[in-house]
Design a protein around this motif. Structure first.
Motif, PDB file in Angstrom:
ATOM      1  N   MET A   1       0.857  -1.166   0.000  1.00 34.42           N
ATOM      2  CA  MET A   1       0.000   0.000   0.000  1.00 34.42           C
ATOM      3  C   MET A   1       0.904   1.229   0.000  1.00 34.42           C
ATOM      4  O   MET A   1       2.065   1.159   0.388  1.00 34.42           O
ATOM      5  N   TYR A   2       0.342   2.306  -0.401  1.00 37.07           N
ATOM      6  CA  TYR A   2       1.066   3.563  -0.381  1.00 37.07           C
ATOM      7  C   TYR A   2       0.061   4.699  -0.269  1.00 37.07           C
ATOM      8  O   TYR A   2      -1.092   4.579  -0.665  1.00 37.07           O
ATOM      9  N   LYS A   3       0.544   5.771   0.302  1.00 38.02           N
ATOM     10  CA  LYS A   3      -0.284   6.959   0.471  1.00 38.02           C
ATOM     11  C   LYS A   3      -0.183   7.798  -0.793  1.00 38.02           C
ATOM     12  O   LYS A   3       0.815   7.738  -1.509  1.00 38.02           O
ATOM     13  N   TYR A   4      -1.239   8.578  -1.096  1.00 33.23           N
ATOM     14  CA  TYR A   4      -1.182   9.467  -2.248  1.00 33.23           C
ATOM     15  C   TYR A   4       0.162  10.174  -2.279  1.00 33.23           C
ATOM     16  O   TYR A   4       0.685  10.580  -1.249  1.00 33.23           O
ATOM     17  N   GLY A   5       0.726  10.331  -3.472  1.00 38.11           N
ATOM     18  CA  GLY A   5       2.039  10.935  -3.610  1.00 38.11           C
ATOM     19  C   GLY A   5       3.149   9.915  -3.420  1.00 38.11           C
ATOM     20  O   GLY A   5       4.306  10.263  -3.297  1.00 38.11           O
ATOM     21  N   PHE A   6       2.786   8.624  -3.375  1.00 37.80           N
ATOM     22  CA  PHE A   6       3.701   7.510  -3.203  1.00 37.80           C
ATOM     23  C   PHE A   6       4.503   7.609  -1.913  1.00 37.80           C
ATOM     24  O   PHE A   6       5.696   7.305  -1.859  1.00 37.80           O
ATOM     25  N   SER A  73      -9.641   5.805   2.787  1.00 34.97           N
ATOM     26  CA  SER A  73      -8.406   6.393   3.308  1.00 34.97           C
ATOM     27  C   SER A  73      -7.601   7.000   2.169  1.00 34.97           C
ATOM     28  O   SER A  73      -7.975   6.896   1.002  1.00 34.97           O
ATOM     29  N   GLU A  74      -6.481   7.604   2.507  1.00 36.75           N
ATOM     30  CA  GLU A  74      -5.594   8.204   1.514  1.00 36.75           C
ATOM     31  C   GLU A  74      -4.648   7.173   0.906  1.00 36.75           C
ATOM     32  O   GLU A  74      -3.835   7.524   0.066  1.00 36.75           O
ATOM     33  N   TYR A  75      -4.771   5.935   1.316  1.00 37.54           N
ATOM     34  CA  TYR A  75      -3.884   4.887   0.816  1.00 37.54           C
ATOM     35  C   TYR A  75      -4.472   4.220  -0.416  1.00 37.54           C
ATOM     36  O   TYR A  75      -5.679   4.233  -0.636  1.00 37.54           O
ATOM     37  N   LYS A  76      -3.582   3.646  -1.224  1.00 34.21           N
ATOM     38  CA  LYS A  76      -3.935   2.881  -2.414  1.00 34.21           C
ATOM     39  C   LYS A  76      -3.267   1.516  -2.320  1.00 34.21           C
ATOM     40  O   LYS A  76      -2.229   1.360  -1.670  1.00 34.21           O
ATOM     41  N   PHE A  77      -3.839   0.515  -2.998  1.00 34.46           N
ATOM     42  CA  PHE A  77      -3.214  -0.795  -3.077  1.00 34.46           C
ATOM     43  C   PHE A  77      -2.170  -0.807  -4.184  1.00 34.46           C
ATOM     44  O   PHE A  77      -2.354  -0.157  -5.224  1.00 34.46           O
TER      45      PHE A  77
END
Length: 95
Positions: A1-6, A73-77
């Protein structure tokens, strides 16, 4: 996972997945809670992650959404995590 903006990138290792399938109008929502392996270290701002995978009625994936404490959330898979989730959904014949 990572938050927007990596930011806060990490690769989650799921050890167990627990699904709930909800059909709503033109969508099939698959909610997944999971357990992580001991080597998966969650960032401090991600306390209770889960997933929402949205399908259309033909079974095509429309979106993967990371929830934290039950809300977006602000996270992405990552692509690898998406594949693991989709493989589980397919193997379990949830869609």
């Amino acid at each position: 996972m990572y938050k927007y903006g990596f930011q806060n990138y990490f690769e989650a290792n799921f050890t167990a997945l627990y699904p709930e399938v909800v059909k709503s109008g033109h969508w099939i929502n698959v909610y997944l809670t999971f357990e992580f392996s001991k080597d998966t270290m969650l960032p401090a701002d991600l306390t209770d992650p889960s997933a929402l995978v949205v399908f259309d009625l033909e079974g095509e994936v429309q979106d993967f959404i990371v929830h934290d404490e039950g809300v977006d959330s602000e996270y992405k898979f990552t692509d690898t995590e998406k594949k693991k989730l989709l493989d589980f959904i397919t193997q379990q014949n949830l869609i």
